[in-house]
Design a protein around this motif. Structure first.
Motif, PDB file in Angstrom:
ATOM      1  N   ILE A   1       0.873  -1.176   0.000  1.00 43.38           N
ATOM      2  CA  ILE A   1       0.000   0.000   0.000  1.00 43.38           C
ATOM      3  C   ILE A   1       0.909   1.225   0.000  1.00 43.38           C
ATOM      4  O   ILE A   1       1.812   1.338   0.839  1.00 43.38           O
ATOM      5  CB  ILE A   1      -0.940   0.036   1.218  1.00 43.38           C
ATOM      6  CG1 ILE A   1      -1.806  -1.221   1.267  1.00 43.38           C
ATOM      7  CG2 ILE A   1      -1.828   1.274   1.162  1.00 43.38           C
ATOM      8  CD1 ILE A   1      -2.767  -1.260   2.446  1.00 43.38           C
ATOM      9  N   THR A   2       0.674   2.120  -0.936  1.00 49.97           N
ATOM     10  CA  THR A   2       1.458   3.351  -1.004  1.00 49.97           C
ATOM     11  C   THR A   2       0.547   4.491  -1.425  1.00 49.97           C
ATOM     12  O   THR A   2      -0.562   4.272  -1.942  1.00 49.97           O
ATOM     13  CB  THR A   2       2.655   3.203  -1.962  1.00 49.97           C
ATOM     14  OG1 THR A   2       3.464   4.388  -1.894  1.00 49.97           O
ATOM     15  CG2 THR A   2       2.214   2.977  -3.398  1.00 49.97           C
ATOM     16  N   TRP A   3       1.009   5.710  -1.189  1.00 45.47           N
ATOM     17  CA  TRP A   3       0.193   6.910  -1.394  1.00 45.47           C
ATOM     18  C   TRP A   3       1.116   8.068  -1.734  1.00 45.47           C
ATOM     19  O   TRP A   3       2.338   7.972  -1.593  1.00 45.47           O
ATOM     20  CB  TRP A   3      -0.608   7.210  -0.122  1.00 45.47           C
ATOM     21  CG  TRP A   3       0.193   6.988   1.120  1.00 45.47           C
ATOM     22  CD1 TRP A   3       1.174   7.781   1.647  1.00 45.47           C
ATOM     23  CD2 TRP A   3       0.136   5.834   1.975  1.00 45.47           C
ATOM     24  NE1 TRP A   3       1.715   7.225   2.772  1.00 45.47           N
ATOM     25  CE2 TRP A   3       1.097   6.015   3.003  1.00 45.47           C
ATOM     26  CE3 TRP A   3      -0.639   4.679   1.982  1.00 45.47           C
ATOM     27  CZ2 TRP A   3       1.301   5.097   4.021  1.00 45.47           C
ATOM     28  CZ3 TRP A   3      -0.439   3.751   2.996  1.00 45.47           C
ATOM     29  CH2 TRP A   3       0.512   3.962   4.003  1.00 45.47           C
ATOM     30  N   PRO A   4       0.577   9.206  -2.161  1.00 47.24           N
ATOM     31  CA  PRO A   4       1.436  10.349  -2.483  1.00 47.24           C
ATOM     32  C   PRO A   4       2.186  10.859  -1.250  1.00 47.24           C
ATOM     33  O   PRO A   4       1.761  10.647  -0.106  1.00 47.24           O
ATOM     34  CB  PRO A   4       0.451  11.396  -3.000  1.00 47.24           C
ATOM     35  CG  PRO A   4      -0.725  10.604  -3.485  1.00 47.24           C
ATOM     36  CD  PRO A   4      -0.830   9.439  -2.547  1.00 47.24           C
ATOM     37  N   GLN A   5       3.279  11.528  -1.494  1.00 47.42           N
ATOM     38  CA  GLN A   5       4.065  12.130  -0.417  1.00 47.42           C
ATOM     39  C   GLN A   5       3.196  13.032   0.458  1.00 47.42           C
ATOM     40  O   GLN A   5       2.280  13.705  -0.013  1.00 47.42           O
ATOM     41  CB  GLN A   5       5.201  12.949  -1.021  1.00 47.42           C
ATOM     42  CG  GLN A   5       6.153  13.566   0.002  1.00 47.42           C
ATOM     43  CD  GLN A   5       7.114  14.537  -0.633  1.00 47.42           C
ATOM     44  OE1 GLN A   5       6.857  15.052  -1.725  1.00 47.42           O
ATOM     45  NE2 GLN A   5       8.224  14.818   0.024  1.00 47.42           N
ATOM     46  N   LEU A   6       3.483  13.028   1.778  1.00 52.18           N
ATOM     47  CA  LEU A   6       2.835  13.901   2.758  1.00 52.18           C
ATOM     48  C   LEU A   6       1.353  13.593   2.942  1.00 52.18           C
ATOM     49  O   LEU A   6       0.586  14.442   3.404  1.00 52.18           O
ATOM     50  CB  LEU A   6       3.024  15.378   2.381  1.00 52.18           C
ATOM     51  CG  LEU A   6       4.462  15.878   2.337  1.00 52.18           C
ATOM     52  CD1 LEU A   6       4.531  17.269   1.715  1.00 52.18           C
ATOM     53  CD2 LEU A   6       5.070  15.911   3.734  1.00 52.18           C
TER      54      LEU A   6
END
Length: 331
Positions: free
Chosen positions: A206-211
């Motif tokens: 699971i990953t997402w945009p920075q910040l």
């Protein structure tokens, strides 16, 4: 080690990197580097100052994050304590200290770069997270681009809208960027109605945009996750803009909160602020003014004789008030 660590990724998976929330498959468990025996060896061979042991209270709505000491327990005992206790172990700096794991992590990133033209992972780093079935991580945001490679156990992840001042104000983000706050941010349960929720299974990324603000609660079993982080030029510029905004606010009496060029990190204003932040850091390095980062004091020691695997040190029963809680109380 398997020849292909990414499991049946599509062009849509590669295209979603750093642009939105991505859930995809991996084959890290097949490497044999995340069994109980391998984890115990890793703990025993890792530098003590690069291994953190934490606990966090039992109510996610009442922040009580604590830093502790491993004491003299072996890696095998610590793994067992995490399985049956209420602990969170962070094994940091894998790339610098564990060649076998470093090869694995760089292979992951190489596969991502090959599959996604334009994706660049610089300043790579990685931590291995071991956590108890009841453990949780508070609402927070990571400064680099974060990728959570879940390997064992089950956990629930809440992901909140990025670059939205309802969930992390510019001032909070600035203070995290300069190290005045840890990565935790003020949290209100009402935020959850806007969150995307994922139950992570072994073998999922699971990953997402920075910040992007997020929080985690474990659901079942000994949880093992590889947390990798990286930056690209755009990610570095976002952090430089935050640092410059903080400097302008503190030293020039300006209020750049509405200058929300953070999301794109593009344009002449963002580039000028990047130069300003670099100049401030250079000046501080020459004048001996180091940037201090908030750190929790050690308030407990690992103890196999206790129910939850740790014992509070004498006089350390009261919770540590984190800086973001002080800001929340004032506001």
């Amino acid at each position: 080690m398997t020849a292909q660590l990414l499991d049946n990724w599509t062009s849509q998976d590669f295209g979603a990197l750093e642009r939105g929330v991505l859930v995809a498959r991996h084959r890290l468990a097949e490497t044999g580097l995340f069994t109980d025996e391998a984890l115990a060896r890793l703990i025993d061979s890792h530098p003590a100052d690069r291994l953190s042991v934490n606990t966090m209270g039992f109510d996610p709505e009442h922040f009580d994050w604590r830093e502790g000491s491993r004491g003299d327990v072996s890696g095998e005992v610590l793994v067992d304590l995490v399985r049956r206790g209420h602990l969170w172990v962070n094994i940091r700096g894998l790339l610098d200290n564990q060649p076998e794991y470093a090869t694995l992590i760089n292979t992951l990133y190489d596969e991502l770069e090959i599959g996604s033209p334009g994706f660049t992972a610089r300043d790579r780093s990685a931590n291995l997270l071991l956590s108890s079935p009841t453990a949780w991580v508070p609402f927070h945001l990571d400064l680099p681009v974060n990728m959570l490679w879940h390997i064992r156990g089950k956990k629930r992840v809440w992901v909140y809208p990025p670059f939205d001042t309802r969930f992390a104000s510019p001032i909070v983000m600035e203070r995290i960027a300069v190290g005045e706050f840890s990565e935790e941010a003020p949290y209100d349960p009402s935020f959850d109605q806007y969150a995307l929720t994922y139950d992570a299974e072994p073998g999922q990324l699971i990953t997402w945009p920075q910040l992007t603000p997020h929080r985690v609660s474990n659901l079942e079993g000994l949880n093992v996750s590889l947390s990798t982080e990286h930056k690209n030029p755009q990610a570095k510029r976002r952090l430089n803009v935050l640092e410059a905004n903080h400097w302008l606010r503190r030293n020039c009496g300006l209020n750049p909160a509405q200058d929300w060029s953070i999301a794109s990190a593009a344009g002449p204003a963002a580039r000028a602020k990047e130069l300003l932040a670099r100049g401030v850091r250079f000046y501080r390095s020459k004048t001996g003014v180091a940037k201090e980062r908030f750190a929790y004091p050690k308030t407990f020691v690992v103890d196999p004789s206790t129910e939850h695997g740790f014992r509070l040190l004498e006089g350390m029963e009261e919770k540590v008030v984190a800086p973001h809680e002080e800001l929340e109380a004032i506001s």
